[in-house]
Structure formats: structure tokens, C-alpha cells
Write an enzyme that holds these catalytic residues in place. Structure first.
Site, short mmCIF file in Angstrom:
data_model
loop_
_atom_site.label_atom_id
_atom_site.label_comp_id
_atom_site.label_asym_id
_atom_site.label_seq_id
_atom_site.Cartn_x
_atom_site.Cartn_y
_atom_site.Cartn_z
N ARG A 93 62.23 -103.57 67.45
CA ARG A 93 61.29 -103.01 68.43
C ARG A 93 60.66 -104.09 69.30
NH1 ARG A 93 56.06 -101.78 69.46
NH2 ARG A 93 55.71 -99.84 70.59
N LEU A 147 62.91 -83.95 90.44
CA LEU A 147 64.31 -84.12 90.03
C LEU A 147 65.22 -83.45 91.06
CD1 LEU A 147 65.99 -85.13 87.50
CD2 LEU A 147 66.36 -82.68 87.14
N LYS A 157 66.28 -88.58 85.45
CA LYS A 157 66.28 -87.56 84.39
C LYS A 157 66.10 -88.27 83.05
CE LYS A 157 68.55 -83.08 83.60
NZ LYS A 157 67.34 -82.29 83.59
N GLU A 206 57.49 -79.52 91.61
CA GLU A 206 58.55 -78.73 90.95
C GLU A 206 57.97 -78.05 89.73
OE1 GLU A 206 61.71 -81.21 89.33
OE2 GLU A 206 60.30 -82.82 88.91
N TYR A 233 69.30 -88.35 80.46
CA TYR A 233 70.13 -87.24 79.98
C TYR A 233 70.60 -86.39 81.13
CZ TYR A 233 66.37 -83.73 80.57
OH TYR A 233 65.43 -82.87 81.10
N ARG A 285 74.43 -87.70 89.44
CA ARG A 285 73.00 -87.78 89.12
C ARG A 285 72.78 -88.63 87.87
NH1 ARG A 285 69.63 -82.32 88.32
NH2 ARG A 285 70.80 -82.29 86.36
N HIS A 338 59.46 -104.15 73.68
CA HIS A 338 59.53 -103.36 74.91
C HIS A 338 60.66 -103.84 75.85
CE1 HIS A 338 55.72 -101.93 73.47
NE2 HIS A 338 55.60 -101.09 74.49
N1 PDD Z 1 66.11 -79.25 83.39
N2 PDD Z 1 63.30 -80.30 87.51
C1 PDD Z 1 63.15 -80.61 86.21
C2 PDD Z 1 61.94 -81.39 85.81
C3 PDD Z 1 64.11 -80.22 85.27
O1 PDD Z 1 63.96 -80.57 83.97
C4 PDD Z 1 65.23 -79.46 85.69
C5 PDD Z 1 66.30 -79.00 84.74
C6 PDD Z 1 65.35 -79.15 87.05
C7 PDD Z 1 66.53 -78.38 87.60
O2 PDD Z 1 67.69 -79.17 87.66
P1 PDD Z 1 69.14 -78.55 87.53
O3 PDD Z 1 69.27 -77.45 88.57
O4 PDD Z 1 70.05 -79.65 87.81
O5 PDD Z 1 69.25 -78.00 86.15
C8 PDD Z 1 64.38 -79.59 87.94
C9 PDD Z 1 67.14 -79.00 82.42
C10 PDD Z 1 67.80 -77.67 82.51
C11 PDD Z 1 66.60 -79.35 81.04
O6 PDD Z 1 65.90 -80.35 80.96
O7 PDD Z 1 66.93 -78.66 80.07
#
Ligand code: PDD
Length: 287
Positions: free
Chosen positions: A100, A203, A147, A179, A33, A52, A102
Site C-alpha cells: 500500500r 460521463l 469511468k 447527469e 470499468y 471510452r 498512494h
Molecule cells: N452506468 N453517467 C453515469 C455516472 C453512469 O454511471 C452511466 C452508466 C451513464 C450512462 O452511460 P452508458 O449509456 O454508457 O451506460 C452516465 C453504468 C450502466 C453502471 O455503472 O452500471
């Protein structure tokens, strides 16, 4: 207000959007996503988000259903279909609907879903006074640069923060800061901004990039290097960054004051630069 979403080639009201229960996103969390902020109808750093997204799709070996120009057109149509100057867009692609198993299904089209929600700027009192956070062990997998929609560890870590009456959980892996549960983390020590380096364990945030670009362009000294736990705990300032929360100062960590316990001077400077940068984006003519 009717919220319009995009699902597999169609724009329709959210209430009418349906996916089959065998969707691999539902069954396996098999998808990726993006979250893209929109200011005054302008998608913020769209090309970076699409880059990304491509990285995430490559990471799970799923073909990109659209070219960048097609994403661009779909994103702009979604923004136009929904009310509100400021929105946040959620893009979600799964490996589609299949019996289903994997292993990857053959000849199965992906599911593509996009929605827009109102984007509320962070409460000014949080920017003024800062937020509290806790720390926890980073118990996620080793591809946090993807992501992925399978966010169970992040969900549990964020709930830990909420249960402790705080805003975020900062994760430590092998003695180093990675993070936040849904944000990147910056530290200030002796007037130098420190950022954990990008890699498979975090991320690569778009807001993170903007902060470092603004720091470089405005003479703020910064080092991109691993941040050990002892530096985090003795930091003068800690900030979190994300597309929906922008830059927020963390003024208490695990119940201890960070620096003076109030947002620091470097935070004030970068937050101002970030707000100015956002304002220049908003003033651009819509393309
Ligand atoms: N999440 N690290 C993680 C694990 C995140 O889920 C996010 C953002 C970030 C920051 O990334 P960015 O600056 O590109 O938003 C770092 C979004 C906002 C979410 O999952 O809703």
C-alpha cells in the site's frame, strides 16, 4: 447455471475467482470499468465502449492491457461461456496488486476482471408510466468523464434516491444539470430535446450518443447545451439513459409532475426508435 467470469487470463466460475486484498482496486478504488449490454449475443456498440475504456485508462495513466482485437475476442468468449441471449458485461481493470502506497507501483501487472450477468429489460410499466427522481448537489470530483471504479459519491447519491422511494438522483452543479447517479439526463422543452454537453463533468454515455444519433437521423430538433436548473424544473419531459436502463421517462421530479406527469410524445418517439435500432442489431449475423 454456473456464472463464468474472466480473471487475469483465465475463464473460471465466479465462486472460484479470487483477488488479493492488496489489489489497488480494493485498497484505493484505483481502476476503471465499463458496462456493455449484449442483445441476442451481440455486444452493443463494443467499439464505442472500448474507445471510452481507453479514454478512462488514459485518464488514470494506466496502460491498456489488451489491443481492441484481443478485447473483442475475450468479450465474445465470455458471452459464449454464459447462458442467456441478453447479458450485461462488466469489465474492470485496476492498477494491480502492490504494497500500500498512494503513488503508482513499478512493474506491476494490472488486474483484469470481466463478468457477465443476465440483462433484464426495464420493466415495461416503468416505460409506460415513468419513474420519479430527486435532485441533489453534484459533489463528485472534476473528472466525471473517467469511468472510475471509485463510485462512492454515486453510491451515496443513488441511495438518496432509493431512500426517497425514487429511481434516480439528478445532479446539479453550479446551477446546471450534469447527469444522474448512474445515467445521463435529457430534457425536452418546447419540443426541443436538450442534452448537457460532454466534458469533464459528466460521463460520455454510449446510450446518450445513440439517442442523439437517432434524433439527428429522424428530424428531432435537439440542442447540446448546458441545461440550467430553471429549464430542468420547467421541462415538458425528462428522460434518463443508460446501458442497463435504456431510455426511461422521469415523470416526477422532487415530488412535482414533469409536464403532464406522464411520458411525453418525444419520449415515445425516441423509445420506439431505440427499440427498433436494438432490433436491427439483434438481427445481424454473429461475427
Ligand atoms: N452506468 N453517467 C453515469 C455516472 C453512469 O454511471 C452511466 C452508466 C451513464 C450512462 O452511460 P452508458 O449509456 O454508457 O451506460 C452516465 C453504468 C450502466 C453502471 O455503472 O452500471
Amino acid at each position: 447455471m454456473v456464472q463464468i467470469v474472466y480473471l487475469n487470463g483465465q475463464f473460471l466460475p465466479l465462486e472460484e475467482a479470487r483477488i488479493p486484498v492488496l489489489d489497488r482496486g480494493f485498497i484505493f478504488g484505483d481502476g476503471v470499468y465499463e458496462v456493455i449490454p449484449v442483445y441476442s449475443h451481440h455486444p452493443f456498440r463494443l467499439q464505442d465502449h472500448l474507445k471510452r475504456l481507453q479514454h478512462s485508462l488514459d485518464g488514470i495513466r494506466l496502460a491498456n492491457p489488451y489491443k481492441d482485437a484481443e478485447w473483442d475476442a475475450l468479450v465474445k468468449e465470455l458471452i459464449a461461456c454464459n447462458e442467456g441471449e441478453d447479458q450485461y458485461l462488466y469489465l474492470h481493470i485496476t492498477r494491480g496488486v502492490a504494497r500500500r502506497d498512494h503513488a503508482f507501483p513499478k512493474n506491476t501487472p494490472p488486474t483484469v476482471f470481466m463478468m457477465s450477468s443476465p440483462l433484464l429489460p426495464p420493466d415495461p410499466t416503468l416505460r409506460q408510466n415513468g419513474v420519479a427522481a430527486i435532485t441533489a448537489t453534484d459533489n463528485r470530483w472534476l473528472r466525471c468523464d473517467i469511468k472510475a471504479i471509485s463510485l462512492l459519491p454515486n453510491v451515496l447519491l443513488r441511495q438518496q434516491a432509493v431512500d426517497a422511494g425514487t429511481a434516480e438522483t439528478l445532479m446539479l452543479r453550479d446551477g446546471f444539470l450534469s447527469e444522474g447517479s448512474a445515467s445521463n439526463i435529457f430534457v425536452v422543452k418546447d419540443s426541443i430535446l436538450l442534452a448537457p454537453p460532454k466534458g469533464p463533468l459528466m460521463l460520455p454515455g454510449i446510450t446518450y450518443d445513440v439517442v442523439l444519433e437517432l434524433a439527428a437521423a429522424n428530424g428531432v430538433m435537439f440542442h447540446v447545451e448546458p441545461v440550467p436548473e430553471c429549464t430542468l424544473r420547467s421541462a415538458d419531459e425528462i428522460w434518463l439513459t443508460s446501458s442497463t436502463r435504456e431510455i426511461l421517462p422521469i415523470t416526477h421530479l422532487d415530488g412535482q409532475a414533469v409536464g403532464s406527469g406522464a411520458p411525453g410524445p418525444l419520449y415515445r418517439k425516441l423509445d420506439r426508435l431505440y427499440q427498433d435500432y436494438k432490433a436491427t442489431i439483434m438481427r445481424q449475423p454473429a461475427s
